[in-house]
Design an enzyme around this catalytic site. Structure first.
Site, short mmCIF file in Angstrom:
data_model
loop_
_atom_site.label_atom_id
_atom_site.label_comp_id
_atom_site.label_asym_id
_atom_site.label_seq_id
_atom_site.Cartn_x
_atom_site.Cartn_y
_atom_site.Cartn_z
N SER A 192 -7.71 0.34 -1.14
CA SER A 192 -6.95 -0.42 -0.25
C SER A 192 -7.71 -1.61 0.17
O SER A 192 -8.89 -1.78 0.16
CB SER A 192 -6.79 0.57 1.15
OG SER A 192 -7.97 0.50 1.97
N ASP A 193 -6.96 -2.51 0.69
CA ASP A 193 -7.61 -3.73 1.38
C ASP A 193 -8.03 -3.15 2.89
O ASP A 193 -7.62 -1.96 3.14
CB ASP A 193 -6.68 -5.03 1.33
CG ASP A 193 -7.30 -6.20 1.35
OD1 ASP A 193 -8.63 -6.27 1.95
OD2 ASP A 193 -6.85 -7.26 1.26
N TYR A 194 -9.02 -3.93 3.23
CA TYR A 194 -9.68 -3.33 4.42
C TYR A 194 -8.78 -3.09 5.51
O TYR A 194 -7.86 -4.00 5.94
CB TYR A 194 -10.69 -4.59 4.92
CG TYR A 194 -12.01 -4.47 4.35
CD1 TYR A 194 -11.92 -3.88 2.88
CD2 TYR A 194 -13.14 -5.05 4.46
CE1 TYR A 194 -13.32 -3.77 2.14
CE2 TYR A 194 -14.30 -4.88 4.01
CZ TYR A 194 -14.50 -4.45 2.62
OH TYR A 194 -15.56 -4.38 1.86
N HIS A 203 0.77 -1.12 0.02
CA HIS A 203 -0.01 -0.03 0.10
C HIS A 203 0.92 1.24 0.28
O HIS A 203 0.47 2.41 -0.30
CB HIS A 203 -0.89 0.08 1.23
CG HIS A 203 -2.13 -0.89 1.08
ND1 HIS A 203 -2.03 -2.32 1.15
CD2 HIS A 203 -3.47 -0.50 0.59
CE1 HIS A 203 -3.22 -2.95 0.89
NE2 HIS A 203 -4.11 -1.96 0.85
#
Length: 787
Positions: A285-287, A263
């Site tokens: 983004s992933d969580y 990220h």
């Protein structure tokens, strides 16, 4: 109601999208821009099972980028989902200053993660069909269901190449081979996004990149990937999805590459994804992963620095709820730690998607029409077709198919009469368990979050038949059932009943394997990594006890990864791998066991004997330990239990002829490979013809085999089928010592067959150079013709 200037360019659909974006961006305040980069859980906008305007006013006053899972994070039925989506959009359109609608996203790993949506086979099973067109049809069904419920972005496909089945998310992937993963991924993206985003749904390829190559097979662990391997194997499916299918969104991975979390990896998200490939979509983004740069990786000193690193690297949207991209990012902008230009760039990407989705013109859906679209009969037919073709017959000593009138059948095992166990980790029933656990523990994925106490949550597998249901409908009183044991518990209390049932039967069918999900009760799925590939709990002991009766045994493995020890695979007369086949999976299993359907699935991942072999995959290098001085391990064969591409059927096929149309080709041209296969059995069947190449000598070492094409064919008893593969030389290149993609002159060996080890040498051709030709462009696939 907020009034806005009707002559604003951004409100005019006749104005080009780029101009609309620029006009709207120029009218926005800092708070409104930041809101577009954030998200909110749908359940935080609901009270008592209904949309709450009071809750909405508290969090939506400046607008919003994404709404997280109106269907997947609530217990709402499809029509209610559409109603809530409409009410959220109505608030944003009429009660905020600029009237910008939101993107609603949902999880779509095995269909829409929604209460009444069709539950398709998990991705590893879809890959086992080796038929990308089925995946396109699956995604097309998902698109229709999502649009009907008011959703616009799906968090799929998973393009992680996985060669370590200890990793719990193996089930979400398309397997170990970059070419197969790419073909499946491209098909899914095309089906989900459709011909135009005005009727399509944004596909989100994940997890960028190398997430499935984690240290120790552990979730969120570092991936150790040298640059050439990263590009040729792990980046390849994403590149194909961007360049071939126009992929519109990418989700960065939780993990790190060479010390840099994905990220915050500017080289990965900026230089490669956007710079080299020309990607113009959004990176989400992933969580919770933006804050993870600080709280998990310790890559950032605090939440503010995490926001700066993520935004400047190219992470546009924070999911599942605005955190670091709220006050922390605002402070960073005030302090000059990140510029307004970076903020505007990310906001522009989000706004462009909203215009392209047609949200400004059509923010609402027809609530009355939802019922005829969600889990429609044609979608269930697609699910059934995939389930039938996903089943892989690993072994058969002649026991299958079970003959009509062959006597009694003992049905035994923890997955024989449990509909929940047929479903993957991002099915609605499985994920509701995660919400229930998160509410009890006040967190999800190790993160702090608040789920309202008034949110109604209940698991439902209504309408999903079990294997017992389907076999009972066909066998009647010839079927005897005993559970034997649970998936993960260690109690043997049911062994005696199971052994008695098997001893009194003519055939025993053991339905064993996993329970998929994210909770501690699951044995496969996200963060459910394993150190052993033996069956969980006492299932291996149950197999021994039933085999000891002397009754012939069929093992049906309902699992998210290759499973089962030596005893099972050596002593059961037949082994059928069902993966996690979804709501129609039990019917497909029964049909294959009884010979109503001919099994035709092929392994998309090599099947290890033990974890001590991992990583074991077909495309290893010559020096990869498979042919060294003594060959095998001291205590085990070095080869896998079943090879990549393996899968048996009831109708045997043979390759009768395989030939090339030329033995020399100029770089940039193509070679045609013609293959004739024949069904030499006494019934109709299907096979998957696989095309492999080998570069025997190059300036950098190459794999011993590389998949470059495949085709599913059908033929009646005694019939023949001819397939022509177009093999572009641009598909045969690699990254040279200077990390430039190149197609070298030299020899290429071509093989065809029905698995990675059962193949025929079709011929060898030579690639020659032409100094007058420009550089050969990379090709991702060639045409296939069947007659």
């Amino acid at each position: 109601m907020v009034r806005r200037e009707s002559e604003a360019a951004y409100t005019d659909p006749a104005v080009p999208v780029g101009e609309r974006v620029a006009d709207l961006l120029g009218r926005m305040t800092r708070e409104e821009k930041l809101a577009q980069l954030g998200s909110v859980w749908a359940f935080s906008l609901i009270e008592g099972g209904r949309y709450s305007a009071e809750r909405a006013r508290a969090v939506l006053r400046h607008g919003l980028g994404h709404v997280t899972r109106v269907a997947g994070a609530t217990n709402l039925k499809a029509a209610q989902v559409a109603r809530v989506a409409n009410e959220v959009q109505r608030f944003l359109v009429t009660e905020t200053r600029l009237g910008i609608p939101a993107i609603v996203h949902e999880e779509v790993c095995s269909g829409v993660m929604a209460r009444e949506a069709t539950i398709f086979p998990q991705a590893i099973g879809v890959a086992s069909t080796w038929e990308p067109e089925l995946n396109r049809r699956l995604a097309d069904a998902v698109r229709a269901q999502m649009r009907a419920m008011g959703s616009h972005q799906g968090l799929s496909p998973v393009l992680d190449v996985v060669r370590d089945p200890r990793w719990g998310r193996t089930e979400e992937t398309y397997g170990e081979d970059p070419y197969l993963v790419a073909r499946m991924g491209v098909a899914f993206v095309r089906g989900l996004q459709g011909a135009s985003l005005t009727e399509g749904v944004i596909a989100t390829a994940k997890h960028f990149v190398g997430y499935g190559a984690s240290e120790g097979g552990l979730n969120w662990a570092p991936a150790h990937l040298p640059p050439r391997l990263l590009r040729e194997v792990y980046l390849y499916p994403f590149e194909a999805a961007v360049r071939e299918a126009g992929l519109q969104s990418v989700m960065a991975g939780y993990h790190e590459l060479d010390g840099i979390p994905c990220h915050g990896n500017r080289e990965l998200l900026g230089d490669v994804l956007r710079g080299e490939w020309g990607f113009e979509g959004t990176v989400v983004s992933d969580y919770f992963a933006v804050d993870d740069l600080h709280s998990y990786h310790h890559f950032a000193g605090d939440k503010r620095q995490a926001a700066v690193l993520a935004l400047t690297a190219g992470t546009d949207v924070e999911l599942p709820a605005t955190d670091a991209y709220a006050g922390a990012l605002a402070q960073a902008l005030d302090e000059g730690e990140v510029g307004e230009a970076e903020l505007d760039q990310a906001v522009s990407r989000v706004l462009r998607h909203k215009f392209e989705l047609g949200l400004f013109e059509n923010p609402y859906v027809d609530e009355a029409a939802v019922a005829v679209t969600v889990d429609a009969a044609p979608h269930r037919e697609v699910a059934l077709e995939i389930a039938r073709r996903s089943l892989v017959l690993l072994k058969n000593d002649g026991l299958l198919p079970l003959r009509p009138g062959a006597g009694t059948v003992a049905l035994i095992g923890p997955n024989a009469d449990d509909a929940r166990h047929l479903l993957g980790d991002y099915s609605f029933a499985a994920h509701v368990e995660s919400l229930m656990q998160a509410r009890e523990r006040k967190g999800l994925l190790g993160q702090t979050m608040t789920i309202p106490d008034d949110l109604e949550i209940e698991e439902s597998t209504d309408g999903v038949p079990t294997v017992r249901d389907e076999l009972a409908a066909r066998l009647g009183d010839r079927l005897r059932y005993a559970r034997g044991c649970d998936v993960i518990d260690t109690s043997r209390d049911g062994f005696d009943e199971a052994v008695a049932a098997a001893a009194a039967a003519d055939v025993a069918v053991l339905v064993l394997g996993d329970r998929s999900g994210l909770t501690m009760e699951a044995t496969t799925g996200e963060s459910r990594d394993r150190s052993s590939l033996d069956l969980p709990g006492v299932q291996e002991d149950l197999v021994r006890a039933v085999v000891a009766t002397g009754t012939p045994v069929v093992a049906v493995l309902v699992a998210g990864r290759p499973v089962g020890g030596d005893f099972l695979h050596e002593n059961c007369a037949a082994v059928l791998l069902a993966w996690l086949p979804g709501q129609t999976g039990a019917r497909a299993i029964a049909e294959v066991l009884l010979g109503e359907v001919n099994p035709s699935g092929k392994l998309p991942i090599s099947y290890p004997r033990t974890v001590g072999q991992i990583p074991v995959f077909y495309g290893h290098k010559v020096s990869g330990g498979r042919s060294h001085w003594h060959g095998d391990y001291v205590d085990s064969p070095v080869g896998p239990r079943y090879r990549f591409g393996h899968g048996l059927g009831y109708a045997p096929f043979v390759v009768e002829r395989a030939a090339l149309d030329r033995t020399e080709v100029i770089a940039g041209d193509s070679v045609e490979v013609e293959v004739t296969v024949a069904n030499i059995g006494d019934r109709s069947g299907e096979e998957v013809v696989q095309l492999y190449i080998r570069d025997p000598q190059a300036s950098v070492t190459r794999p011993v085999l590389e998949l470059k094409g495949f085709a599913r064919v059908s033929a009646g008893a005694g019939e023949r089928t001819t397939i022509r593969f177009d093999l572009p030389t641009g598909q045969l290149g690699f990254y040279d010592r200077n990390m430039n993609y190149t197609v070298e002159t030299g020899h290429i060996e071509v093989y065809v067959g029905f698995s990675s080890d059962g193949h025929t040498h079709a011929g060898t051709f030579t690639i020659t150079g032409d100094v007058d030709r420009p550089e050969v462009r990379k090709a991702y696939t060639g045409a296939v013709h069947t007659r």
